[in-house]
Design an enzyme around this catalytic site. Structure first.
Site, PDB file in Angstrom:
ATOM      1  N   ARG A  24       0.838  -1.208   0.000  1.00 54.43           N
ATOM      2  CA  ARG A  24       0.000   0.000   0.000  1.00 54.43           C
ATOM      3  C   ARG A  24       0.877   1.263   0.000  1.00 54.43           C
ATOM      4  O   ARG A  24       1.036   1.926  -1.019  1.00 54.43           O
ATOM      5  CB  ARG A  24      -0.943   0.001   1.229  1.00 54.43           C
ATOM      6  CG  ARG A  24      -2.124   0.963   1.077  1.00 54.43           C
ATOM      7  CD  ARG A  24      -1.838   2.398   1.500  1.00 54.43           C
ATOM      8  NE  ARG A  24      -1.358   2.493   2.876  1.00 54.43           N
ATOM      9  CZ  ARG A  24      -0.810   3.596   3.358  1.00 54.43           C
ATOM     10  NH1 ARG A  24      -0.669   4.671   2.607  1.00 54.43           N
ATOM     11  NH2 ARG A  24      -0.364   3.619   4.606  1.00 54.43           N
ATOM     12  N   ASP A  25       1.507   1.553   1.121  1.00 50.69           N
ATOM     13  CA  ASP A  25       2.321   2.772   1.240  1.00 50.69           C
ATOM     14  C   ASP A  25       3.475   2.749   0.248  1.00 50.69           C
ATOM     15  O   ASP A  25       3.834   3.777  -0.347  1.00 50.69           O
ATOM     16  CB  ASP A  25       2.840   2.856   2.683  1.00 50.69           C
ATOM     17  CG  ASP A  25       3.536   4.164   2.990  1.00 50.69           C
ATOM     18  OD1 ASP A  25       3.474   5.096   2.180  1.00 50.69           O
ATOM     19  OD2 ASP A  25       4.163   4.250   4.067  1.00 50.69           O
ATOM     20  N   HIS A  78       6.109   4.179  12.754  1.00 54.00           N
ATOM     21  CA  HIS A  78       6.243   4.172  11.297  1.00 54.00           C
ATOM     22  C   HIS A  78       7.338   5.173  10.935  1.00 54.00           C
ATOM     23  O   HIS A  78       7.076   6.361  10.784  1.00 54.00           O
ATOM     24  CB  HIS A  78       4.889   4.573  10.688  1.00 54.00           C
ATOM     25  CG  HIS A  78       4.823   4.487   9.193  1.00 54.00           C
ATOM     26  ND1 HIS A  78       4.104   3.519   8.528  1.00 54.00           N
ATOM     27  CD2 HIS A  78       5.376   5.247   8.228  1.00 54.00           C
ATOM     28  CE1 HIS A  78       4.205   3.693   7.224  1.00 54.00           C
ATOM     29  NE2 HIS A  78       4.984   4.743   7.013  1.00 54.00           N
ATOM     30  N   HIS A  92      10.598   6.656   8.701  1.00 54.39           N
ATOM     31  CA  HIS A  92      11.150   6.738   7.345  1.00 54.39           C
ATOM     32  C   HIS A  92      12.654   6.922   7.440  1.00 54.39           C
ATOM     33  O   HIS A  92      13.166   7.525   8.381  1.00 54.39           O
ATOM     34  CB  HIS A  92      10.498   7.893   6.577  1.00 54.39           C
ATOM     35  CG  HIS A  92       9.155   7.522   6.021  1.00 54.39           C
ATOM     36  ND1 HIS A  92       8.484   8.280   5.102  1.00 54.39           N
ATOM     37  CD2 HIS A  92       8.367   6.436   6.246  1.00 54.39           C
ATOM     38  CE1 HIS A  92       7.337   7.695   4.798  1.00 54.39           C
ATOM     39  NE2 HIS A  92       7.239   6.585   5.474  1.00 54.39           N
ATOM     40  N   CYS A  98      12.517   4.930  -3.168  1.00 52.96           N
ATOM     41  CA  CYS A  98      13.555   4.797  -4.189  1.00 52.96           C
ATOM     42  C   CYS A  98      14.643   5.849  -3.993  1.00 52.96           C
ATOM     43  O   CYS A  98      14.363   7.047  -3.960  1.00 52.96           O
ATOM     44  CB  CYS A  98      12.959   4.954  -5.573  1.00 52.96           C
ATOM     45  SG  CYS A  98      14.201   4.773  -6.853  1.00 52.96           S
ATOM     46  N   ASN A 151      10.875   4.887   2.970  1.00 54.16           N
ATOM     47  CA  ASN A 151      10.312   3.895   3.884  1.00 54.16           C
ATOM     48  C   ASN A 151      11.391   2.998   4.466  1.00 54.16           C
ATOM     49  O   ASN A 151      12.289   2.557   3.749  1.00 54.16           O
ATOM     50  CB  ASN A 151       9.305   3.012   3.125  1.00 54.16           C
ATOM     51  CG  ASN A 151       7.891   3.550   3.212  1.00 54.16           C
ATOM     52  OD1 ASN A 151       7.474   4.002   4.278  1.00 54.16           O
ATOM     53  ND2 ASN A 151       7.167   3.519   2.106  1.00 54.16           N
TER      54      ASN A 151
END
Lengths: 321, 321
Positions: free
Chosen positions: A26-27, A227, A229, A260, A269
């Site tokens: 999803r994310d 969560h 990053h 990326c 992520n």
């Protein structure tokens, strides 16, 4: 090397088991340029499940205009039928949450038999405006009937909270503001929270201070997921601080999907493989087979036509080749 | 963004100041494919010093046949003359250690007025054989006269120890073996140690266990530096564990030099910028100007003709462009 390393050396005061909340499908895919065919997405989820992940966020029921990458949610979910069924009835017992932006999204998800949903809030006014075109209060008001309806249907609700540490427009985000919005999401009826460091600026002391403030505001640690990053490379150090505080739910994206390193828009992520390497090294059980997960991410990177940004995937796949 | 973030939020029990031991010019360039002109190297060291780094490992006096990248050590050191002089005599007071593999290397370094040297040992027999063509005992015997002669000359000696966590041939490395070789390096007369996770497999519990074992073997924490590689993305989490143990010397490579993510031979040096981001976020003083350091790494990446693998450099330089 996968067999022997990392050497499992537990650290004092850490949980014995961590639930990895896999967000790659999803994310991750939502933030990739390429639009992946629905059959490939279904195969990706199946491979992630086979690698031992037990919670796999599958897609988003946002309007296709906003996220064309996930416009096939209605086609994807039936392809995953069975995976979410209880083991007693022949399923894999997988948790397959989906994002729902509003009541209409929830209705679409419920019609497909979804058992877990997530809403996506913001700790800051700037991002609420940019992402939802609402104030923080208006966003919470929009979520209220969604969460209530989900609860009525016996559906588990996760509340994402973005920009919990820093905001690209506002800079550092006051901890008390994050604690306040978190508390209000729980009051609406969210079963768990996911605290997002959306731009990746957090550092470990900030994590500890926020978790402490949340506890003081009445949010128990067992209802908090983190969560992080990896935009500035801080995600695993922040995860360690969260584990030391007792957090047992950590979000990550297989192969670092959505982050990326060659794109200017890198969201960075945290890669599930990098996370699992650390957790297994700490002797923490995840149920994940790191080799199989890495193979899955290499396969997905091939589908996307670019290498994985995960350091662990790169190191392990170079080793094999 | 550099001005406002990361938000400095100290964590309990961490040091207030950390000395970054910058290894980009030596360990970094030694592992890059390109051979950099000596004037560029000198300019690199000057820019690193201007960015606030106080210890910059400059080069290696190993035989040019083995490390052609650093074959210009004799030419480089005179170009740095003055930088190492005490502020009272008009210099920058910079610490400019150099690697010396043996007595002949030490003699060459001493002839150039070097005030700090480092020897490079191995915790494992396999790497001692591969890197030094000696057993661990033979390597220590070779270092003995080097360390003694350096001490006689009033020169500070650092003892690098490679493969402290895992070894590509032997797998996990027993902690007691690392503690034993560490103790012997100090007994030879080394002033400080640098514990290397050469293949990047360490995780935080392993770091804590090793540091505890070293203390029990009589190695005080204030004489220990840590040298983590980011091969599996673990370097900053491991650094956090080391800081929590009281370590105040951390090795890092500007821009992640030597850890090119596009090469199969990536050594994965921890990028100084990623480290400084975390330290400053933790409210720990380093004396480093992160913006100036990032600019230096972007400049060096241009010299090498490839982007920096540091996540922080990538994020900050994309922001500016």
């Amino acid at each position: 090397m996968i067999d022997g390393l990392p050497m499992g050396v537990p650290a004092a005061g850490l949980p014995r088991r961590v639930r990895v909340h896999e967000v790659g499908a999803r994310d991750g895919l939502q933030n990739e340029k390429a639009i992946v065919p629905v059959e490939v997405k279904a195969e990706f989820v199946r491979r992630l499940a086979a690698a031992g992940l037990t919670t796999i966020e599958a897609t988003s029921f946002v309007h296709p205009k906003w996220v064309p990458q996930l416009a096939d949610a209605e086609q994807l979910m039936p392809l995953l039928a069975g995976l979410g069924d209880a083991p007693e009835t022949g399923g894999a017992g997988l948790r397959l949450p989906v994002l729902v932006p509003n009541e209409r999204g929830l209705d679409r998800a419920l019609a497909l038999g979804v058992r877990e949903v997530a809403v996506f809030g913001s700790a800051t006014e700037s991002f609420a405006k940019a992402n939802l075109n609402r104030t923080v209060d208006e966003a919470l008001a929009m979520f209220a009937p969604v969460v209530a309806k989900a609860a009525d249907a016996g559906v588990h609700v996760r509340g994402y909270l973005s920009m919990c540490f820093g905001d690209p427009w506002e800079g550092p985000v006051p901890i008390e503001r994050v604690a306040d919005v978190s508390r209000r999401l729980l009051d609406l009826g969210c079963d768990e929270l996911s605290l997002g460091d959306t731009i990746g600026v957090a550092t470990p002391g900030h994590v500890t201070a926020l978790l402490t403030a949340l506890n003081e505001a009445g949010v128990p640690t067992e209802r908090i997921g983190v969560h992080f990053h990896d935009t500035y490379g801080q995600a695993l150090a922040n995860t360690l601080a969260a584990l030391q505080h007792g957090v047992t739910t950590v979000d990550a994206s297989a192969g670092g999907l959505g982050g990326c390193p060659y794109a200017k828009s890198a969201t960075g992520n945290l890669a599930t493989e990098d996370l699992v390497w650390m957790l297994h090294g700490l002797g923490i059980d995840t149920g994940v087979d790191l080799g199989q997960l890495t193979d899955t991410s290499v396969w997905m990177a091939d589908q996307l036509g670019r290498p994985s940004p995960s350091r662990t995937v790169r190191a392990l796949s170079h080793k094999e080749s």
